[in-house]
Write a protein that holds these residues in place. Sequence first.
Motif, short mmCIF file in Angstrom:
data_model
loop_
_atom_site.label_atom_id
_atom_site.label_comp_id
_atom_site.label_asym_id
_atom_site.label_seq_id
_atom_site.Cartn_x
_atom_site.Cartn_y
_atom_site.Cartn_z
N ALA A 107 0.83 -1.21 0.00
CA ALA A 107 0.00 0.00 0.00
C ALA A 107 0.87 1.26 0.00
O ALA A 107 0.55 2.24 -0.69
CB ALA A 107 -0.93 0.00 1.22
N ILE A 108 1.95 1.23 0.74
CA ILE A 108 2.84 2.39 0.76
C ILE A 108 3.50 2.58 -0.61
O ILE A 108 3.64 3.70 -1.09
CB ILE A 108 3.89 2.25 1.89
N GLY A 109 3.89 1.48 -1.24
CA GLY A 109 4.47 1.57 -2.58
C GLY A 109 3.49 2.14 -3.59
O GLY A 109 3.84 3.03 -4.38
N VAL A 110 2.25 1.65 -3.56
CA VAL A 110 1.22 2.16 -4.48
C VAL A 110 0.93 3.62 -4.18
O VAL A 110 0.80 4.45 -5.09
CB VAL A 110 -0.05 1.29 -4.41
N GLY A 111 0.83 3.95 -2.89
CA GLY A 111 0.59 5.35 -2.50
C GLY A 111 1.72 6.26 -2.97
O GLY A 111 1.47 7.38 -3.45
N SER A 112 2.94 5.78 -2.83
CA SER A 112 4.09 6.57 -3.30
C SER A 112 4.05 6.75 -4.81
O SER A 112 4.35 7.83 -5.32
CB SER A 112 5.41 5.89 -2.91
N PHE A 113 3.68 5.71 -5.52
CA PHE A 113 3.56 5.78 -6.98
C PHE A 113 2.52 6.83 -7.37
O PHE A 113 2.77 7.69 -8.23
CB PHE A 113 3.19 4.41 -7.55
N ALA A 115 1.30 9.30 -5.53
CA ALA A 115 1.73 10.64 -5.10
C ALA A 115 2.80 11.19 -6.05
O ALA A 115 2.75 12.38 -6.42
CB ALA A 115 2.25 10.59 -3.68
N ALA A 116 3.74 10.35 -6.44
CA ALA A 116 4.79 10.81 -7.37
C ALA A 116 4.18 11.18 -8.72
O ALA A 116 4.58 12.18 -9.34
CB ALA A 116 5.85 9.72 -7.54
N ILE A 127 2.61 13.28 -16.59
CA ILE A 127 2.97 12.24 -15.61
C ILE A 127 4.23 11.54 -16.09
O ILE A 127 4.30 11.08 -17.23
CB ILE A 127 1.83 11.22 -15.45
N LYS A 128 5.21 11.48 -15.22
CA LYS A 128 6.46 10.77 -15.49
C LYS A 128 6.33 9.38 -14.88
O LYS A 128 6.43 9.21 -13.66
CB LYS A 128 7.67 11.50 -14.89
N VAL A 129 6.10 8.38 -15.70
CA VAL A 129 5.81 7.03 -15.23
C VAL A 129 7.02 6.36 -14.60
O VAL A 129 6.94 5.78 -13.51
CB VAL A 129 5.24 6.17 -16.38
N VAL A 130 8.16 6.41 -15.26
CA VAL A 130 9.35 5.72 -14.76
C VAL A 130 9.79 6.26 -13.40
O VAL A 130 10.00 5.47 -12.46
CB VAL A 130 10.50 5.79 -15.80
N PRO A 131 9.91 7.58 -13.21
CA PRO A 131 10.27 8.06 -11.88
C PRO A 131 9.20 7.70 -10.82
O PRO A 131 9.54 7.40 -9.68
CB PRO A 131 10.38 9.57 -12.03
N SER A 132 7.93 7.71 -11.22
CA SER A 132 6.86 7.37 -10.29
C SER A 132 6.97 5.91 -9.86
O SER A 132 6.79 5.57 -8.69
CB SER A 132 5.50 7.62 -10.91
N ILE A 133 7.27 5.03 -10.80
CA ILE A 133 7.44 3.61 -10.47
C ILE A 133 8.63 3.42 -9.53
O ILE A 133 8.54 2.69 -8.56
CB ILE A 133 7.60 2.77 -11.76
N LEU A 134 9.72 4.11 -9.84
CA LEU A 134 10.91 4.00 -8.98
C LEU A 134 10.62 4.52 -7.56
O LEU A 134 11.01 3.89 -6.58
CB LEU A 134 12.08 4.77 -9.59
N VAL A 141 9.69 -0.87 -0.61
CA VAL A 141 10.84 -1.64 -0.15
C VAL A 141 11.47 -0.97 1.08
O VAL A 141 11.85 -1.63 2.05
CB VAL A 141 11.88 -1.82 -1.28
N GLY A 142 11.57 0.35 1.05
CA GLY A 142 12.15 1.09 2.18
C GLY A 142 11.35 0.87 3.45
O GLY A 142 11.91 0.64 4.53
N TYR A 143 10.02 0.94 3.34
CA TYR A 143 9.18 0.70 4.52
C TYR A 143 9.39 -0.71 5.04
O TYR A 143 9.53 -0.93 6.24
CB TYR A 143 7.70 0.91 4.20
N ASN A 144 9.41 -1.67 4.14
CA ASN A 144 9.57 -3.07 4.55
C ASN A 144 10.91 -3.28 5.25
O ASN A 144 10.99 -4.02 6.23
CB ASN A 144 9.43 -3.99 3.35
N LEU A 145 11.96 -2.65 4.74
CA LEU A 145 13.28 -2.79 5.37
C LEU A 145 13.34 -2.10 6.73
O LEU A 145 13.93 -2.63 7.67
CB LEU A 145 14.38 -2.22 4.46
#
Length: 185
Positions: A107-113, A115-116, A127-134, A141-145
């Motif tokens: 959910a955090i990853g999708v939310g970040s996508f 929001a970006a 909309i810049k798709v590649v930076p949003s995906i990154l 991944v950062g939240y999970n770590l």
Amino acid sequence: MERILNVYKEKLEKEIAKKKGEVRGTARFEELVDRIREDLSNIGRNLLAMFYQELVGYVEQNNASFIESNKDKWDSILERANSLKEYGLYVAPVELIKEENNTLPLAIGVGSFIAAGVLTKLFTKKIKVVPSILIGAIGGVGYNLLFGEDEVKRREMLLEYIDDAQDWMKTALDNMYKIFQDAVV
């Protein structure tokens, strides 16, 4: 009779200490989680059954006159104690410890996508798709770590689960003791 209760509480303490040592020392954590509920339930049932038998023997040996003069009350005591022995011990399921929950990092990853994507749309009108995906992937991944469940946390949760089961078992022993107190007083 209270001495007997204390003996069974000590037995419970020893069994729980063994289980906690097993949790701390096992390399096969998942296998232990799979069988811990059944082990704890068996420990509780066995202790309750032995405690029941010992209390019945205690009353029969030390207060036989109570049994003779209060047959109905004695039968009621045995019935309640037997019901407690059979149905009075509940050990909660361990499914919450077993399941790894990956929905929050997702959910955090999708939310970040999202929001970006919205931010790049606001600033660049496109909309810049590649930076949003990154950014979304980095967020999840950062939240999970940083905050994800690791084995140490799961072991701590399992130890807390064992403590809760121990409290239930102590309560069941106390309740069995209270049932038989009427026969000794």
